[in-house]
Scaffold this motif. Structure first.
Motif, PDB file in Angstrom:
ATOM      1  N   LEU A  42     -11.291  -4.470  -3.027  1.00 55.37           N
ATOM      2  CA  LEU A  42     -10.390  -3.701  -3.880  1.00 55.37           C
ATOM      3  C   LEU A  42     -10.023  -4.522  -5.106  1.00 55.37           C
ATOM      4  N   ARG A  43      -9.874  -3.852  -6.219  1.00 56.85           N
ATOM      5  CA  ARG A  43      -9.616  -4.555  -7.465  1.00 56.85           C
ATOM      6  C   ARG A  43      -8.671  -3.734  -8.337  1.00 56.85           C
ATOM      7  N   ALA A  44      -8.071  -4.380  -9.291  1.00 56.47           N
ATOM      8  CA  ALA A  44      -7.160  -3.717 -10.225  1.00 56.47           C
ATOM      9  C   ALA A  44      -7.922  -3.318 -11.485  1.00 56.47           C
ATOM     10  N   GLY A  45      -7.756  -2.065 -11.873  1.00 55.84           N
ATOM     11  CA  GLY A  45      -8.325  -1.570 -13.116  1.00 55.84           C
ATOM     12  C   GLY A  45      -7.227  -1.008 -13.994  1.00 55.84           C
ATOM     13  N   PRO A  46      -7.572  -0.179 -14.955  1.00 54.91           N
ATOM     14  CA  PRO A  46      -6.558   0.436 -15.828  1.00 54.91           C
ATOM     15  C   PRO A  46      -5.716   1.444 -15.051  1.00 54.91           C
ATOM     16  N   TYR A  47      -4.503   1.651 -15.528  1.00 50.61           N
ATOM     17  CA  TYR A  47      -3.627   2.643 -14.887  1.00 50.61           C
ATOM     18  C   TYR A  47      -3.932   3.999 -15.517  1.00 50.61           C
ATOM     19  N   GLY A  48      -4.721   4.779 -14.785  1.00 48.31           N
ATOM     20  CA  GLY A  48      -5.309   5.990 -15.335  1.00 48.31           C
ATOM     21  C   GLY A  48      -4.375   7.189 -15.357  1.00 48.31           C
ATOM     22  N   ASP A  49      -4.984   8.368 -15.405  1.00 46.36           N
ATOM     23  CA  ASP A  49      -4.234   9.606 -15.624  1.00 46.36           C
ATOM     24  C   ASP A  49      -4.178  10.490 -14.388  1.00 46.36           C
ATOM     25  N   TYR A  50      -4.405   9.918 -13.194  1.00 51.43           N
ATOM     26  CA  TYR A  50      -4.368  10.734 -11.980  1.00 51.43           C
ATOM     27  C   TYR A  50      -3.634   9.995 -10.870  1.00 51.43           C
ATOM     28  N   LEU A  51      -3.111  10.798  -9.952  1.00 51.10           N
ATOM     29  CA  LEU A  51      -2.501  10.308  -8.718  1.00 51.10           C
ATOM     30  C   LEU A  51      -3.559  10.403  -7.629  1.00 51.10           C
ATOM     31  N   LEU A  52      -3.603   9.410  -6.749  1.00 55.08           N
ATOM     32  CA  LEU A  52      -4.585   9.404  -5.665  1.00 55.08           C
ATOM     33  C   LEU A  52      -3.897   9.622  -4.336  1.00 55.08           C
ATOM     34  N   SER A  53      -4.503  10.465  -3.497  1.00 59.54           N
ATOM     35  CA  SER A  53      -4.077  10.627  -2.105  1.00 59.54           C
ATOM     36  C   SER A  53      -5.265  10.309  -1.217  1.00 59.54           C
ATOM     37  N   PRO A  67     -18.123   8.001  -0.797  1.00 61.88           N
ATOM     38  CA  PRO A  67     -18.736   6.687  -0.514  1.00 61.88           C
ATOM     39  C   PRO A  67     -17.774   5.554  -0.838  1.00 61.88           C
ATOM     40  N   ASP A  68     -18.008   4.408  -0.202  1.00 64.05           N
ATOM     41  CA  ASP A  68     -17.096   3.280  -0.378  1.00 64.05           C
ATOM     42  C   ASP A  68     -16.928   2.884  -1.840  1.00 64.05           C
ATOM     43  N   ASN A  69     -18.012   2.827  -2.587  1.00 61.99           N
ATOM     44  CA  ASN A  69     -17.911   2.405  -3.988  1.00 61.99           C
ATOM     45  C   ASN A  69     -17.061   3.369  -4.803  1.00 61.99           C
ATOM     46  N   GLU A  70     -17.193   4.649  -4.518  1.00 62.26           N
ATOM     47  CA  GLU A  70     -16.383   5.645  -5.228  1.00 62.26           C
ATOM     48  C   GLU A  70     -14.913   5.507  -4.846  1.00 62.26           C
ATOM     49  N   LEU A  71     -14.659   5.273  -3.552  1.00 61.13           N
ATOM     50  CA  LEU A  71     -13.278   5.083  -3.109  1.00 61.13           C
ATOM     51  C   LEU A  71     -12.640   3.891  -3.812  1.00 61.13           C
ATOM     52  N   ILE A  72     -13.352   2.784  -3.891  1.00 64.70           N
ATOM     53  CA  ILE A  72     -12.819   1.582  -4.536  1.00 64.70           C
ATOM     54  C   ILE A  72     -12.547   1.858  -6.011  1.00 64.70           C
ATOM     55  N   ASP A  73     -13.445   2.582  -6.671  1.00 64.39           N
ATOM     56  CA  ASP A  73     -13.229   2.937  -8.078  1.00 64.39           C
ATOM     57  C   ASP A  73     -12.005   3.828  -8.251  1.00 64.39           C
ATOM     58  N   LEU A  74     -11.816   4.765  -7.321  1.00 65.61           N
ATOM     59  CA  LEU A  74     -10.668   5.670  -7.420  1.00 65.61           C
ATOM     60  C   LEU A  74      -9.355   4.920  -7.281  1.00 65.61           C
ATOM     61  N   TYR A  75      -9.300   3.964  -6.360  1.00 62.94           N
ATOM     62  CA  TYR A  75      -8.100   3.136  -6.263  1.00 62.94           C
ATOM     63  C   TYR A  75      -7.886   2.341  -7.550  1.00 62.94           C
ATOM     64  N   ALA A  76      -8.959   1.758  -8.064  1.00 65.55           N
ATOM     65  CA  ALA A  76      -8.837   0.839  -9.198  1.00 65.55           C
ATOM     66  C   ALA A  76      -8.274   1.514 -10.444  1.00 65.55           C
ATOM     67  N   SER A  77      -8.531   2.801 -10.614  1.00 64.46           N
ATOM     68  CA  SER A  77      -8.153   3.474 -11.866  1.00 64.46           C
ATOM     69  C   SER A  77      -7.040   4.506 -11.713  1.00 64.46           C
ATOM     70  N   ALA A  78      -6.461   4.620 -10.533  1.00 65.06           N
ATOM     71  CA  ALA A  78      -5.357   5.568 -10.344  1.00 65.06           C
ATOM     72  C   ALA A  78      -4.090   5.046 -11.028  1.00 65.06           C
ATOM     73  N   ARG A  79      -3.236   5.952 -11.472  1.00 66.73           N
ATOM     74  CA  ARG A  79      -1.924   5.534 -11.966  1.00 66.73           C
ATOM     75  C   ARG A  79      -1.055   5.065 -10.800  1.00 66.73           C
ATOM     76  N   ALA A  80      -1.163   5.767  -9.672  1.00 59.76           N
ATOM     77  CA  ALA A  80      -0.388   5.432  -8.481  1.00 59.76           C
ATOM     78  C   ALA A  80      -1.048   6.105  -7.287  1.00 59.76           C
ATOM     79  N   VAL A  81      -0.594   5.732  -6.092  1.00 60.79           N
ATOM     80  CA  VAL A  81      -1.102   6.318  -4.849  1.00 60.79           C
ATOM     81  C   VAL A  81       0.070   6.946  -4.106  1.00 60.79           C
ATOM     82  N   TYR A  82      -0.127   8.179  -3.655  1.00 57.56           N
ATOM     83  CA  TYR A  82       0.873   8.859  -2.815  1.00 57.56           C
ATOM     84  C   TYR A  82       0.484   8.673  -1.363  1.00 57.56           C
TER      85      TYR A  82
END
Length: 346
Positions: free
Chosen positions: A171-182, A240-255
């Motif tokens: 897991l890595r930190a990316g930009p704080y994007g424009d979506y919330l992740l669940s 897929p795992d790579n997509e999941l990691i990308d989604l975390y990295a660019s979410a504004r926040a996680v619910y």
């Protein structure tokens, strides 16, 4: 010295969640450290309720001291009813007991009712758990929340031992994007309907990406339609795992706000990816990591209150970044080295 170890787990057919990921992670961590390890998984049925005790008895009947004449040095038991297994060197890393008969009893999440038959089964479960868990040479729980439940219902003491995410180190930190992740299984106990109602009441037209599967998907999609959320909500299912990691990295926040969660891999993963977590005051194990105003925002379990926190994070990107930056340090101590050292009997 390398050991021969069996990990015991109960498997609900056709279901996959955090418990399965925990077992697989433990298996791989032990193998990487030179041990010979395998998983023993038995299916179990919880309905009708009179099938619960036979499911436990199936574990009791197994001879796990030897496999084809070769000794097994230790077993590690996880969720109900795998800890009914017998071994002179039994360690329990408790994921949870049968929650419908314990902390969920009397709530909408339990299928137990106040009838003589159900009360009798519940009493049997309580007696069994006190005896079978009490046999363990060491007794751990995956969170302080699970340990507290165990103490409340059985009087037994367990030491909290947090399991690492399967994505630890990736897991890595990316930009704080424009979506919330669940990232949650789509079932009632995860309370994703609460999130949908909050999105409908937020001032900002926040977009939310849902990943995960479950039997509640149809109901949630209908609710999203009824709330006129339209393209703001996307149900992607398993990714897929790579997509999941990308989604975390660019979410504004996680619910992540399930009801009285055992542990919550999602919150640990969000913090490792430097994402703030929006959760609720009754989310259980999640609150062992998410502190209001430090690593996330904690609201009463009400749509308006959650909506206000979502709006705050989407109004103030710098605040989201500040809360997110505190996350990795909060979960840095959760490692397989620590887990393996605790679980192995030398």
């Amino acid at each position: 010295m390398p050991m021969r170890i069996l990990i015991c787990t109960a498997q609900v057919p056709f279901a996959r969640g955090g418990a399965e990921l925990l077992v697989e992670g433990l298996r791989d961590a032990l193998r990487e450290r030179g041990h010979t390890v395998d998983v023993v998984a038995l299916p179990y049925a919880w309905h009708p309720h009179d099938r619960l005790m036979p499911s436990a008895l199936a574990w009791r009947l197994l001879d796990l001291e030897y496999v084809n004449g070769a000794p097994v040095d230790q077993i590690i038991c996880t969720k109900f009813p795998s800890y009914a297994a017998r071994h002179t060197r039994k360690v329990v890393w408790l994921v949870h007991q049968h929650r419908q008969a314990y902390d969920w009893y009397g709530t909408p999440f339990s299928d137990f009712v106040n009838t003589p038959d159900d009360r009798a089964v519940r009493d049997q479960l309580l007696r069994m758990d006190r005896a079978m868990l009490g046999e363990a040479q060491r007794l751990f729980a995956i969170s302080r929340n699970v340990a507290a439940r165990l103490k409340r219902f059985t009087g037994l003491e367990a030491q909290p031992l947090y399991p690492p995410s399967r994505y630890a180190g990736r897991l890595r930190a990316g930009p704080y994007g424009d979506y919330l992740l669940s990232d949650a299984r789509l079932d009632a106990a995860k309370r994703l309907d609460l999130l949908l109602r909050a999105l409908a009441r937020a001032r900002n037209a926040v977009r939310c990406v849902f990943i995960g599967a479950g039997n509640d998907r149809d109901r949630l999609e209908r609710l999203a339609s009824d709330l006129n959320l339209g393209s703001r909500v996307e149900f992607r299912g398993f990714v897929p795992d790579n997509e999941l990691i990308d989604l975390y990295a660019s979410a504004r926040a996680v619910y992540y706000a399930p009801f009285d969660e055992d542990y919550g891999f999602t919150s640990v993963q969000a913090l490792a990816a430097a994402r703030p977590v929006v959760t609720t005051t009754d989310s259980g194990g999640v609150l062992e990591f998410v502190e209001h105003g430090v690593t996330g925002l904690v609201a009463p379990p009400e749509p308006d209150a959650i909506a206000a926190h979502i709006d705050t994070l989407f109004d103030e990107a710098d605040r989201a970044a500040r809360l997110g930056a505190a996350g990795p340090a909060r979960v840095a101590h959760i490692t397989w080295d620590r887990v393996v050292q605790a679980l192995l009997l030398r």
